[in-house]
Design a protein around this motif. Structure first.
Motif, mmCIF file in Angstrom:
data_model
loop_
_atom_site.group_PDB
_atom_site.id
_atom_site.type_symbol
_atom_site.label_atom_id
_atom_site.label_comp_id
_atom_site.label_asym_id
_atom_site.label_seq_id
_atom_site.Cartn_x
_atom_site.Cartn_y
_atom_site.Cartn_z
ATOM 1 N N SER D 254 0.797 -1.214 0.000
ATOM 2 C CA SER D 254 0.000 0.000 0.000
ATOM 3 C C SER D 254 0.831 1.266 0.000
ATOM 4 C CB SER D 254 -0.963 0.007 1.177
ATOM 5 O OG SER D 254 -1.887 -1.032 1.011
ATOM 6 N N HIS D 255 2.073 1.209 0.454
ATOM 7 C CA HIS D 255 2.852 2.407 0.188
ATOM 8 C C HIS D 255 3.202 2.533 -1.290
ATOM 9 C CE1 HIS D 255 5.093 5.971 0.302
ATOM 10 N NE2 HIS D 255 5.936 5.350 -0.481
ATOM 11 N N PRO D 256 3.834 1.525 -1.905
ATOM 12 C CA PRO D 256 4.079 1.666 -3.350
ATOM 13 C C PRO D 256 2.804 2.010 -4.113
ATOM 14 C CG PRO D 256 5.280 -0.203 -2.517
ATOM 15 C CD PRO D 256 4.448 0.300 -1.377
ATOM 16 N N GLY D 303 7.612 1.119 5.942
ATOM 17 C CA GLY D 303 7.509 1.185 7.400
ATOM 18 C C GLY D 303 7.262 2.582 7.941
ATOM 19 N N HIS D 304 7.241 3.611 7.081
ATOM 20 C CA HIS D 304 6.979 4.943 7.628
ATOM 21 C C HIS D 304 5.520 5.114 8.037
ATOM 22 C CE1 HIS D 304 6.336 6.760 3.318
ATOM 23 N NE2 HIS D 304 5.251 6.169 3.748
ATOM 24 N N HIS D 305 4.701 4.124 7.747
ATOM 25 C CA HIS D 305 3.330 4.173 8.270
ATOM 26 C C HIS D 305 3.254 3.569 9.666
ATOM 27 C CE1 HIS D 305 1.501 5.431 4.453
ATOM 28 N NE2 HIS D 305 2.500 4.772 3.915
ATOM 29 N N MET D 306 4.381 3.068 10.153
ATOM 30 C CA MET D 306 4.355 2.266 11.372
ATOM 31 C C MET D 306 5.289 2.795 12.452
ATOM 32 S SD MET D 306 4.549 -1.224 9.197
ATOM 33 C CE MET D 306 4.858 -2.267 10.591
HETATM 34 CU CU LIG Z 1 3.633 5.744 2.487
#
Ligand SMILES: [Cu+2]
Ligand code: HEA
Ligand code: HEA
Ligand code: CUA
Lengths: 338, 222, 104, 549
Positions: D254-256, D303-306
């Motif tokens: 979901s980030h890509p 991992g920047h969502h976490m």
């Molecule tokens: Cu992101």
């Protein structure tokens, strides 16, 4: 009620101002780049707009230098932000050694707080001003997140695991406590207040609680009620190892590995005892999963931490460390889900 | 890959959007490989879970793995490798224009695939009898019962999805066999056989990793 | 002539049989080794053998050895992205608790 | 604005080559499939928009008074799921991309037309599943489906929704696969990689993500559904499962995926900037490489969502620094677009207004990405309205602006009709104003600490929320207008010339609307993209000369 239009949250913790500094820097940076780019775009659009008689576009020489400039400047700027953000992150992540400990359990949809001294509260947290406070948190069901905007900190609260959050309140007052991780129907109702109190008021408040005893005392009672004492005898003569003074030490396991006894390990030993078996013992301890609430577990942990050599006053873990001469090592820690 | 150089003869059915049969074949090959990459990524999510949980609970994984039957697993590995051989020989036969051989090898491949699935079914049945199917009725003797369930969850998801791929592969091969019997494939047009071959080998590849990862954990400790 | 152009090089069937043999031997080997105590080496060795087998399948059965450069790139990128997922996830798993506080 | 219908001159093109529902539903023509997609995603956009409007209405007052909290939770979940998976991901690639990729590279169609049609069917079936979930009661997990809430605690239609996303994922894979093969294998003679329009480069990069990332979300959803249906415990903490592992798997895709949403938008902007300025995009190679860099490095930052999820501090550091690295190529693109305008010959038609909107709003949205990528700051703003504002600035202010700009730009090519210019400019302005009024206050709200996914909120946040709701209603008007005049133009619009903008892409060298096989004769390309020098002043050269042989 008169409508109010706040633009900026209160600063009430020791690092709130640091976070805000980075924020303002970034706001300025964003303003700079937005105005620069927006300005240039509009300026060019007007200056070079196509008229009936206007000259065709001029094809410019494309300089490598220019490309490099606008690759490297953003790179440097952004790495600068990274370093700033990261150092702040360490500050926010690492509680000072002298922080007072409080336990918090998240549950759909309330916060349950336990003070070592025995007071329990729901959706409210009383803390002293000027003293670092560290919360050990876990969840009984889904993921929640402990968020106090005025303190500029939050941390997710996970089932089956402990997480830590800390802050030092600098200003007395009541501050919003929010659950920031979506956790179901009443997620937006899982809110409360953190009351930062002057130390004296806080002391008065602490002792004003019910007479249930300290958390460790409650743990001790539970320890007896659950018949843990059948196996864990003080002298170590039972089927299970003696638990005195083990907290903070490294103990050998069956199979040759070692493990650092911390909250996580004690919790695991109770809910899932056979996952890691102490050296020289049989995997006979039954699981207590489902029999003890998360709060009960916390009190048991607190009790195990507090057991001294004889029935003495509870020892803080740091002291226990020194006694056994074992230092907390980083790598020896539980390999599992810390 | 100049098209004009070889493009002189083609009897192959060529879709309107392509200029040459060679371009068409190149496109199919690239497309198939990209598809296989998506398959790798599909399984990679499972391998990721496997890695994490095996790291967390090595003993549980070892203990649970000991309940799998190495003989059956090993036998199945051999069966799959044989089927890969017959598949590659089928591709070879189709390129050489040997229709009989092509059909024979395709049928062999299908049979071997069937054997694999049969053995798999027997294994699953054992697990069912032993209550090793994850879920409410799961039962596991010994320490780490709960984490052992994680192993079996992954075991079933991984082998299940692998078996699903086998079923799809067998379906494709069946269609191919029918077409091959009708003489659809010639030395100049055999892309579908080629593509199915790639797919079949890929399914074999996954198993080559699943076998040691699932069946052979710390066997020596038993 | 057109056969050449369409199927690139045809690999001789003997090489297929050789690869087949190697795969069978690899399977036997990996099973046998699993019952020896190599300490922490057991899993790496098993994976090493599996990777070798996989290489053989990809190179010979799947014709990548004689495939185009693009095919090679595509195949390698699949493995590479697989490793990205595993590697960066483990970057979290392996470093949990480094700060010495639960959850940090 | 009603004028007499203008009669179409009798010439065969892809729209009138055959008639009837069947000729559309069984078409293998990429141009018709693009229109099928256009219709479908427009439906999902307005559905998602309807949810957005209801969210905003609920948030008008601090109390949760308009709908129940269960309903509210379903609203934002269905809004996010609809908008992300059924609108924005396919928005540009499956419509404009589908239409233009073959045209721009001088091909008769995509490499696999049947797969292309299949992808639309798969997408629609996936959408129907989700609609079914919606009609039978909705789903309330948030579009992120975090475990264990989604597996064990939610009582809503998680599996049906997840299945819908799973199915739709395959349409995305097929589209990406088709684009990659087409771009590799079907380019017109002479069209080397560095003669390709930047539109193609960006779509290529986005396709890489679709192919490499989507399968991971697919398998994650399978695990989620299996866990929910059979309680096998893959992510269940009670038996030792790790809910954070789910988040890793989810964000790996979901980030890509957010770059699947922005790269095609950047593709459109590159074309619009060049065509409006009648100039080669400044730093063409850099912009081209930046697309690929974003796609590849975009995989390393999930991992920047976490940052506050219980992920390790050290992993947080790695993901944060990589997030900053992936921001640089975006910055390079913005600067190059701006430089392209310098000494250009800039036309200020509607597409260009949207382009300006994009550049400005994407800059703000992207820069606020730097806020949330800063570890220490994200601890405060994570899961607040700051993040909501960040991503709406990029996804609505960025991607939708580009999408609308692109629709206006290629509308004459697609339909053979012009849209009404003045009305279009007016609605571009309405969208811009409405957008900023909706989402700018959310930055402030977020920094004040208002958490997202809140059905009710403390009183002091009300004024900003009212502003936001007011903005959303303006925005609604801004989106309804184009829909109306686009439909109007189908019948009443001026007949479009083959090349109304004097642009040089291959798609402008063929007729409007294009013939079924795109080109009467496959062009041979001898020039790089955007070569406005050889075609001075963007003059429309006679077709035969367009590509010097
Ligand atoms: Cu992101
Ligand atoms: C199209 C969608 C899109 C795009 C392109 C981006 C782009 C970026 N995003 Fe965003 N993001 C989302 C959609 C998107 N995001 C969504 C949907 C969420 C929330 C998901 C959820 O939780 O529901 C989210 C959340 C999100 C988070 C998590 C926040 C949180 O939950 O706490 C983070 C953290 O790092 C982040 C960072 C970034 C960064 C660094 C970029 C960069 O790529 C941006 C790069 C762009 C620029 C930098 C602007 C242009 C540059 C200049 C004008 C020059 C100046 C530049 C410098 C000085 C560097 N995003
Ligand atoms: C592509 C992505 C996309 C788009 C385009 C939008 C568009 C909009 N979004 Fe959305 N949003 C998300 C993606 C998107 N959003 C995601 C991923 C989330 C997170 C979800 C989660 O937390 O899980 C979110 C969450 C989100 C929230 C936070 C909810 C919460 O956390 O509690 C809010 C609140 O204001 C909001 C508002 C809006 C608004 C006002 C628009 C406007 O731009 C919409 C404008 C459109 C219209 C107004 C339609 C106009 C038409 C009509 C009204 C007529 C309808 C008629 C018929 C159907 C016939 N969005
Ligand atoms: Cu608890 Cu949200």
């Amino acid at each position: 009620m008169r409508p109010s239009l706040p633009l900026f949250p209160e600063q009430a913790s020791s690092f709130a101002a640091d976070v805000d500094a980075l924020y303002f820097f970034l706001v300025a940076l964003t303003a700079f780049f937005s105005v620069l780019i927006g300005g240039l775009v509009v300026f060019f659009a007007i200056k070079y707009r196509r008229r009936k008689d206007s000259a065709p576009a001029v094809i410019e020489h494309e300089g490598m230098a220019l490309e490099m400039t606008w690759s490297i400047i953003p790179l440097i700027v952004s790495l600068f932000i990274f370093v700033w953000g990261a150092s702040l992150y360490f500050k926010i992540s690492r509680p000072p050694g002298d922080a007072a400990e409080i336990y918090a359990v998240g549950k759909q949809w309330m916060w349950k707080i336990q003070h070592m001294e025995g007071r329990r509260e729901i959706n409210e947290l009383h803390v002293p001003v000027g003293r670092a406070v560290k919360l050990k948190m876990t969840s009984e069901d889904v993921i929640h997140s402990f968020f106090v905007p005025a303190f500029r900190t939050k941390a997710d609260v996970l089932p089956g695991r402990y997480t830590t959050i800390w802050f030092k309140a600098e200003k007395a007052g009541a501050y919003h406590l929010f659950c920031a991780e979506y956790c179901g129907t009443k997620h937006s109702g899982m809110i409360g207040y953190v009351h930062a109190m002057e130390p004296n008021d806080y002391q008065n408040w602490l002792v004003g609680g019910t007479a249930e005893g300290t958390l460790a005392q409650r743990g001790e009672k539970l320890f007896q009620d659950l018949a843990c004492t059948n196996c864990h005898k003080e002298e170590g003569t039972g089927r299970g190892p003696a638990l005195a003074l083990i907290f903070g030490t490294e103990i050998p396991l069956e199979g040759g590995a070692k493990v650092l006894v911390d909250e996580e390990y004690i919790r695991e030993s109770i809910v899932n005892p056979t996952a890691r078996v102490a050296f020289g013992y049989q995997p006979v301890m039954p699981t207590f999963q489902g029999l003890v609430t998360e709060e009960g577990l916390l009190s048991l942990i607190e009790y195990v931490k507090s057991i001294g050599p004889k029935k003495g006053p509870p020892k803080p873990p740091a002291e226990a460390n020194r006694k056994t001469g074992e230092a907390r090592s980083k790598t020896g820690g539980a390999k599992g889900k810390q | 890959m100049s098209a004009e150089a070889h493009g002189a003869v083609f009897h192959a059915p060529r879709a309107h959007q392509f200029d040459t049969a060679e371009q068409q074949k190149d496109a199919s090959t690239l497309g198939m490989w990209l598809f296989l990459v998506t398959e790798i990524m599909f399984f990679s999510g499972l391998f990721c879970c496997y890695l994490v949980y095996r790291w967390f609970y090595p003993e549980a994984f070892a203990a649970a793995s000991h309940h799998l039957d190495v003989a059956l697993g090993g036998f199945n590995t051999a069966v799959l490798i044989c089927s890969s051989l017959t598949m590659v020989l089928a591709v070879n036969a189709s390129q050489a224009g040997k229709r009989r051989a092509l059909v024979a090898f395709l049928i062999l491949t299908i049979l071997l695939g069937g054997v694999f699935l049969g053995v798999k079914a027997v294994e699953w049945h054992h697990k069912y009898v032993d209550h090793h199917i994850p879920g409410p009725s799961f039962h596991f003797e010994g320490p780490n019962a709960r984490q052992a369930q994680l192993f079996f969850s992954l075991y079933f998801v991984m082998t299940g999805l692998h078996a699903l791929h086998m079923v799809i592969g067998i379906g494709l091969l069946t269609v191919l066999t029918v077409q091959a019997r009708r003489g659809k494939f010639t030395p100049t047009y055999n892309t579908p056989v080629d593509m199915c071959g790639l797919y079949w080998h890929f399914v074999d590849l996954i198993w080559i990793f699943l076998f040691p990862l699932l069946y052979l954990i710390d066997r020596h400790t038993k | 002539m057109s056969e050449q152009s369409l199927s690139e090089h045809s690999i001789s069937t003997t090489s297929y049989y050789l690869v087949f043999l190697a795969l069978m031997v690899g399977t036997a080997l990996t099973t046998w080794i699993a019952y020896l105590d190599l300490g922490w080496l057991n899993t790496p060795v098993a994976l090493g053998i599996a990777c070798t087998k996989a290489m053989l399948v990809v190179l010979y059965f799947m014709h990548v050895k004689h495939g185009t450069k693009l095919t090679k790139i595509v195949a390698v990128s699949g493995i590479f992205w697989l490793l990205l997922l595993l590697g960066f996830t483990m970057a979290d798993i392996l470093t949990r608790g480094w700060l010495g506080f639960p959850g940090k | 604005m009603i004028t007499a219908p203008v009669t179409v001159p009798e010439r065969e093109h892809y729209l009138n080559a055959s008639y009837g529902l069947k000729s559309w539903l069984l078409t293998k023509d990429h141009k018709r499939i693009a229109l099928l997609y256009l219709a479908t995603i427009t439906f999902f956009f307005f559905l998602g928009g309807l949810f957005a409007v209801m969210i905003r209405l609920e948030l008008l007052t601090p109390q949760g008074d308009m709908v129940q909290s269960e309903t509210y939770n379903k609203l934002f979940t269905m809004h996010g799921v609809n908008m992300v998976f059924f609108f924005l991901l396919p928005a540009i690639p499956a419509t404009l991309g589908n239409f233009l990729v073959p045209l721009m590279i001088g091909a008769r169609d995509l490499a696999f037309p049947k797969l292309n049609l299949a992808s639309w069917y798969i997408f629609t079936i996936g959408g129907l599943f989700t609609l079914y979930a919606l009609l039978s009661g909705g789903v309330d997990t948030g579009w992120t489906f975090y475990t264990p809430y989604s597996t064990t605690y939610s009582n809503s239609f998680v599996i049906a929704t997840a299945l819908g996303i799973f199915i739709a994922g395959f349409s995305s894979i097929l589209t990406g696969l088709n684009f990659i093969v087409t771009i590799h294998r079907m380019r017109a003679p002479g069209l080397t990689w560095f003669r390709l329009p930047l539109f193609i480069w960006s779509h290529y990069a986005a396709s890489l993500i679709m192919v490499l990332g989507t399968p991971v979300i697919a398998v994650t959803i399978v695990l989620l559904a299996a866990e929910r249906a059979f309680h096998i415990g893959i992510f269940d903490p009670a038996i030792g499962g790790d809910p954070v592992l789910f988040q890793h798997l989810f964000w790996f895709y979901s980030h890509p995926a957010v770059y699947i949403m922005i790269l095609p938008a950047m593709a459109v902007i590159s074309e619009l900037v060049a065509a409006s300025a009648r100039k080669r995009v400044y730093g063409y190679e850099f912009v081209a490489y930046a697309s690929v860099a974003i796609a590849v490095f975009g995989f390393l930052v999930w991992g920047h969502h976490m940052f506050v999820s219980g992920q390790s501090v050290y992993a947080g550091l790695v993901f944060s620094v990589l997030s900053y690295l992936v921001a640089v190529p975006s910055a390079v693109k913005v600067f190059n677009w701006t430089a392209t305008l310098h000494k250009g010959s800039i036309a200020l038609e509607t597409p260009m207004l949207y382009t300006f909107g994009f550049i400005g709003l994407f800059t703000i949205g992207g820069m606020t990405g730097l806020f949330v990528a800063a570890l220490g700051l994200d601890v405060h703003v994570h899961d607040t309205y700051f993040v909501v504002a960040h991503f709406h600035y990029i996804m609505v202010g960025g991607t939708i602006m580009a999408y609308l700009g692109g629709l206006h730009f290629w509308w004459p090519k697609i339909t053979g009709r012009m849209y009404p210019e003045i009305l279009a400019k007016l609605s571009a302005l309405v969208v811009f104003i409405g957008f900023n009024l909706t989402f700018f206050p959310q930055f402030i709200l977020g920094y004040l600490g208002m958490p997202r996914r809140y059905h009710a909120y403390p009183d002091e946040f009300q004024v900003l929320n009212v502003m936001s709701t007011a903005g959303a209603s303006i925005l609604a008007v801004g989106y309804l207008l184009p829909m109306c005049y686009f439909i109007w133009s189908l019948r009443y619009g001026k007949i479009a010339p083959d090349n109304p903008w004097g642009a040089v892409g291959l798609e402008w060298q063929t007729l409007s609307p294009p013939p079924v096989e795109n080109f009467d004769e496959i062009p041979i390309v001898t020039h790089e993209a955007y070569d406005y020098v050889s075609l001075p002043n963007g003059s429309v050269t006679p077709k035969k000369e367009a590509n010097v042989r």
